[in-house]
Scaffold this active site. Structure first.
Site: not given
Length: 286
Positions: A103, A138, A170, A203, A225
């Protein structure tokens, strides 16, 4: 593997042992109760989908961690194009060990192959441009190592691995710091005071912010961005090769080629990891 410094023996062993502890606990009692200790068997990894296979090398490490007596014969290494009916490898040895490892091997390979498949598909859309496809942070907690690895297998490029190996300023960093210049200057002071040498990415949300980043300097890369392709093209002309440019924010399979055509160096796509599905496969006794 080249350009994957996170794939150290210690990191791989820790991941595998933690995952096995989660799954096996104090014993694989289904197997222990039904399968004789002396039984030796074979199983093959049967592919049931179309795409790019990933996780074969990891599967070998998992099998050997469970039982060094297991022998694996690989027919389709990582990065191979696959289709239903293909056999990626055969494992043979103690039957109990094959069943205990099954598994974890499948969970890793199915997820990694799904990521490698979408990465390969999107990378093909960049043909004829200089743009390279980047992943993001992410990722699934405690599974980042495998997900980042799968992106590389699929032909993509890893962005920073975590918060520690690159400075990325950012929008929230910029706003909290008081602007582009303030954020960059504070970063330089921090690096000097701590004796660190890290690449710095900033950013930007507007062409005015791009210009402010250029005026301030001391950075490695500028992120564009949520800009339109037209704005990105203007930014490329404005920067004129002085810094690497990365496009980010809501970029999809449908818009990827248009973004690449603007002349940016990198395109980051969170969907490579946060929205990738799995590629069906099974481990079958024979």
């Amino acid at each position: 593997m080249k350009n994957t410094p996170y794939l150290t023996p210690d990191a791989l062993t820790t991941f595998i042992r933690t995952a096995l502890a989660e799954d096996v606990g104090d014993g694989d009692h289904s197997t222990l109760s039904a399968i004789p200790a002396a039984a030796r068997k074979r199983a093959r990894l049967l592919v049931k989908g179309t795409g790019v296979i990933a996780g074969v090398e990891l599967a070998q490490l998992i099998f050997r961690e469970v039982d060094p007596a297991l022998q694996i014969t690989v027919y389709l290494p990582d990065g191979s194009r696959i289709q239903p009916g293909d056999v990626a490898f055969v494992v043979e040895g103690p039957a109990r060990s094959i069943l205990t490892a099954e598994r974890l091997v499948l969970n890793c390979m199915q997820r990694m192959s799904g990521i490698a498949t979408i990465t390969a598909r999107l990378t093909e859309l960049l043909a004829g441009t200089k743009a390279r496809l980047l992943d993001t942070r992410k990722t699934t907690p405690n599974f980042r190592l495998c997900e980042k690895w799968a992106v590389v297998i699929g032909g993509g490029v890893n962005h920073r691995y975590g918060l520690f190996d690159m400075i990325m300023l950012k929008d929230n960093h910029v706003d909290y710091a008081g602007g582009i210049r303030a954020a960059i200057e504070a970063t330089h002071a921090y690096l000097a005071s701590t004796g660190r040498t890290l690449p710095v990415e900033i950013e930007t949300r507007t062409l005015a912010e791009v210009q402010e980043a250029l005026d301030t300097g001391g950075i490695s890369r500028i992120m564009l961005d949520n800009m339109t392709p037209a704005q990105m093209h203007e930014a490329v002309e404005l920067v004129a090769g002085r810094y690497e440019l990365e496009a980010s924010g809501g970029i999809t399979e449908e818009t990827l080629a248009a973004v690449a055509a603007t002349g940016v160096d990198y395109i980051s796509v969170g969907a490579l990891t946060h929205s990738a599905g799995t590629l069906d496969m099974s481990l079958k006794a024979f």
